[in-house]
Scaffold this active site. Structure first.
Site, PDB file in Angstrom:
ATOM      1  N   LYS A   1       2.612  18.339  -9.811  1.00  0.00           N
ATOM      2  CA  LYS A   1       3.715  18.075 -10.738  1.00  0.00           C
ATOM      3  C   LYS A   1       3.877  19.265 -11.692  1.00  0.00           C
ATOM      4  O   LYS A   1       2.922  20.006 -11.922  1.00  0.00           O
ATOM      5  CB  LYS A   1       3.388  16.838 -11.585  1.00  0.00           C
ATOM      6  CG  LYS A   1       3.549  15.509 -10.862  1.00  0.00           C
ATOM      7  CD  LYS A   1       3.279  14.356 -11.814  1.00  0.00           C
ATOM      8  CE  LYS A   1       3.384  13.026 -11.108  1.00  0.00           C
ATOM      9  NZ  LYS A   1       4.738  12.719 -10.588  1.00  0.00           N
TER      10      LYS A   1
ATOM     11  N   ARG B   1       2.498   4.482  -3.276  1.00  0.00           N
ATOM     12  CA  ARG B   1       2.755   3.623  -2.111  1.00  0.00           C
ATOM     13  C   ARG B   1       1.597   3.649  -1.133  1.00  0.00           C
ATOM     14  O   ARG B   1       1.358   2.694  -0.403  1.00  0.00           O
ATOM     15  CB  ARG B   1       4.082   4.038  -1.460  1.00  0.00           C
ATOM     16  CG  ARG B   1       4.116   5.436  -0.918  1.00  0.00           C
ATOM     17  CD  ARG B   1       5.533   5.966  -0.743  1.00  0.00           C
ATOM     18  NE  ARG B   1       6.126   6.387  -2.011  1.00  0.00           N
ATOM     19  CZ  ARG B   1       7.385   6.810  -2.147  1.00  0.00           C
ATOM     20  NH1 ARG B   1       8.187   6.847  -1.104  1.00  0.00           N
ATOM     21  NH2 ARG B   1       7.825   7.177  -3.339  1.00  0.00           N
TER      22      ARG B   1
HETATM   23  N1  BES Z   1       3.705   8.095 -10.793  1.00  0.00           N
HETATM   24  C1  BES Z   1       4.848   8.723 -10.235  1.00  0.00           C
HETATM   25  C2  BES Z   1       6.149   8.070 -10.665  1.00  0.00           C
HETATM   26  C3  BES Z   1       6.589   8.318 -12.080  1.00  0.00           C
HETATM   27  C4  BES Z   1       7.337   9.422 -12.405  1.00  0.00           C
HETATM   28  C5  BES Z   1       6.313   7.396 -13.072  1.00  0.00           C
HETATM   29  C6  BES Z   1       7.758   9.633 -13.707  1.00  0.00           C
HETATM   30  C7  BES Z   1       6.752   7.602 -14.350  1.00  0.00           C
HETATM   31  C8  BES Z   1       7.476   8.720 -14.675  1.00  0.00           C
HETATM   32  C9  BES Z   1       4.779   8.660  -8.712  1.00  0.00           C
HETATM   33  O1  BES Z   1       3.517   8.729  -8.186  1.00  0.00           O
HETATM   34  C10 BES Z   1       5.539   9.833  -8.195  1.00  0.00           C
HETATM   35  O2  BES Z   1       5.130  10.920  -8.438  1.00  0.00           O
HETATM   36  N2  BES Z   1       6.643   9.573  -7.518  1.00  0.00           N
HETATM   37  C11 BES Z   1       7.470  10.613  -6.998  1.00  0.00           C
HETATM   38  C12 BES Z   1       7.845  10.246  -5.600  1.00  0.00           C
HETATM   39  C13 BES Z   1       8.540  11.343  -4.851  1.00  0.00           C
HETATM   40  C14 BES Z   1       7.588  12.479  -4.593  1.00  0.00           C
HETATM   41  C15 BES Z   1       9.068  10.784  -3.569  1.00  0.00           C
HETATM   42  C16 BES Z   1       8.699  10.744  -7.904  1.00  0.00           C
HETATM   43  O3  BES Z   1       9.213   9.726  -8.352  1.00  0.00           O
HETATM   44  O4  BES Z   1       9.079  11.867  -8.182  1.00  0.00           O
HETATM   45 MN    MN Z   2       2.884  10.731  -7.910  1.00  0.00          MN
END
Ligand code: BES
Ligand code: MN
Ligand code: ZN
Length: 507
Positions: free
Chosen positions: A285, A359
């Protein structure tokens, strides 16, 4: 645990000599406040006439009662709090206005350093005294929350002190009112516990912490706790959670807590994402804001802390909570894009993005929990997608599933407790986006409808079992600003689940 002592009293408010005498008032449809029958009728009339108090939502007035021969109001301070206007629209329901009023009382008590309170109940259209007490108590205790464990107190300011005692003036001290207080207290306590877990940083709340807390609850309430460790997961072929944990130094845990009402009772399965820190893994990230990813365990926190209420209240339905827990790191042996994992039950998944890890751990937990416990329904809670924030912002939790009855129950529960949800579609077309050329499915579905394709992934693991998924990524923290939700994690989901269980009818 809060140490706030709550008692019912039939004492006259005049005799209370503590820090803060609180009187709450609702406005009628014409924005008028009912002034008679109030112990402070004269003061109230004056405040209204001067325009200093209107009774609007969150409106407050603090003053200092004069003691005379005729009139002995011995409280140190008086506080008027407005409940706002009677309205029919659901979001500003009477229950929610009572909780907000409770939050405002807590804010004022903190500001005034008031420890001992006396509460005169308002009349609220559409609610009986028990409901009013329950929601006020819930709001006060949820609002009176701080997380100060890691912070040195400010030397110039006296430190924050939680409210020590609240005497509640009610028409009786009967069973119903005592139960209402307990209900409010239990729900708030669980919300506060979930916030405590979430406030802990990634190095303060680990998968092992989830396991230990589940064991504590099991002991306290005679429930059954099982913690699957890495060896168990390997034996069970839980390739999802093992894959996510590969790049981490912290051991993963699959925490299972079972409450059994009876042999015949139906079982509700609750699954909560317990990702104690989400760096994104190899698909790292961006640095800005990454610290917020310590909150990625809020689903697990909600599910586990609500089990404390289940243990205390002993409902007539079986409840099983499962928290798959690990962090998502990028160590040398971390999962890579292109890797293929095999989930519990055999479905294979091509990893496109290691940041779509939630997931992966939920899939194993859902498949395992459904096979083992044969539940009547499953609800999972997860901070699963950033996309839900784009769609719904920070005001509603995204809700998806395969069973409209269950979804309707959750919508109703959320509305009632002030944790609103919004249903998103889950047509089968969305599953096309997660088809893979090399495995059964892949772990991302591209940019369009990110929240829905994440749910479509989970759906592959629930079969025909009635299932609902709550995406709390937008509401678990930065939730709608409310007096009873201080900055930071909200504890969202806890009270929706508590309500679902409390109002349980055979599925
Ligand atoms: N934990 C994150 C989702 C999230 C993002 C929660 C921002 C709260 C604030 C999750 O694990 C994630 O990173 N999801 C990705 C999925 C994508 C790579 C398909 C996302 O939402 O960017
Ligand atoms: Mn994630
Ligand atoms: Zn995540």
């Amino acid at each position: 645990m809060t140490s706030t002592k709550l008692t019912l009293t039939r004492k006259k408010p005049e005799t209370f000599s503590g820090d803060l005498l609180v009187c709450c008032f609702e406005q009628d449809k014409n924005e008028k406040i009912k002034v008679n029958r109030s112990p402070v009728e004269n003061e109230l009339k004056k405040a209204i006439a001067l325009g200093d108090f209107k009774g609007t939502d969150g409106n407050t007035l603090v003053f200092y009662p004069q003691v005379s021969e005729k009139r002995k109001l011995s409280a140190k301070r008086l506080l008027f709090v407005g409940l706002g206007k009677q309205e029919s629209d659901k979001l500003s329901s009477a229950r929610e206005r009572c909780r907000c009023c409770g939050g405002t009382i807590a804010e004022k008590a903190a500001e005034l350093k008031a420890n001992k309170l006396f509460l005169c109940l308002p009349e609220v259209q559409g609610l009986n005294e028990e409901e009013i007490v329950e929601c006020l108590v819930e709001g006060i205790l949820l609002g009176d929350y701080r997380f100060l464990k890691y912070k040195k107190p400010d030397e110039k300011e006296p430190p924050f002190q939680a409210i020590k005692e609240i005497e509640i003036s009610a028409s009786s001290s009967g069973k119903g009112l005592r139960r209402a207080i307990l209900h409010g207290q239990q729900a708030a306590e669980a919300g506060r516990k979930a916030r405590d877990m979430a406030n802990e940083p990634g190095n303060g709340w680990t998968p092992t912490s989830f396991a230990e807390y589940a064991q504590t609850l099991a002991k306290k309430h005679e429930m059954h706790c099982t913690v699957l460790d890495k060896t168990d997961m390997k034996e069970l072929k839980m390739g999802g959670i093992l894959g996510v944990n590969q790049g981490s130094a912290e051991p993963p845990k699959m925490v299972i807590l079972e409450y059994r009402a009876s042999e015949k009772a139906q079982t509700i399965l609750l699954v909560g994402k317990g990702l104690t820190f989400d760096s994104g893994g190899v698909s790292l990230k961006p640095a800005a804001g990454m610290e917020e990813m310590k909150y990625d365990m809020c689903g697990g926190a909600a599910v586990l802390s609500m089990m404390g209420v289940v243990g205390t209240e002993k409902p007539k339905v079986n409840v099983v909570a499962i928290i798959p827990s690990t962090d998502n790191m990028s160590g040398g042996s971390a999962l890579k894009p292109g890797d293929i994992v095999r989930h519990y039950g055999g479905i294979t998944s091509e990893i496109i993005n290691t940041d779509a890890e939630g997931r992966l751990i939920l899939a194993d937990a859902l498949a395992y929990g459904i096979e083992k416990y044969q539940p009547a329904c499953v609800v999972d809670l997860a901070t699963l997608t950033g996309a839900v924030i784009l769609g719904l912002g920070h005001h509603r939790t995204g809700l998806l599933g395969n069973n409209q009855d269950l979804i309707d129950r959750l919508l109703a529960a959320g509305e009632r407790v002030g944790e609103p949800l919004w249903q998103l579609p889950l047509d089968k077309e969305y599953s096309k986006q997660i088809e893979s050329d090399v495995a059964d499915i892949k772990n991302t579905g591209g940019r369009p409808a990110g929240t829905i394709t994440a749910a479509a992934y989970l759906q592959k693991f629930v079969g025909d079992t009635p299932w609902a998924h709550m995406d709390i990524a937008g509401t678990a923290w930065n939730f709608t600003k409310k007096s009873y939700v201080p900055k930071g994690p909200s504890g969202t989901g806890v009270r929706t689940l508590v309500e679902l269980v409390r109002s349980w009818k055979k599925f």
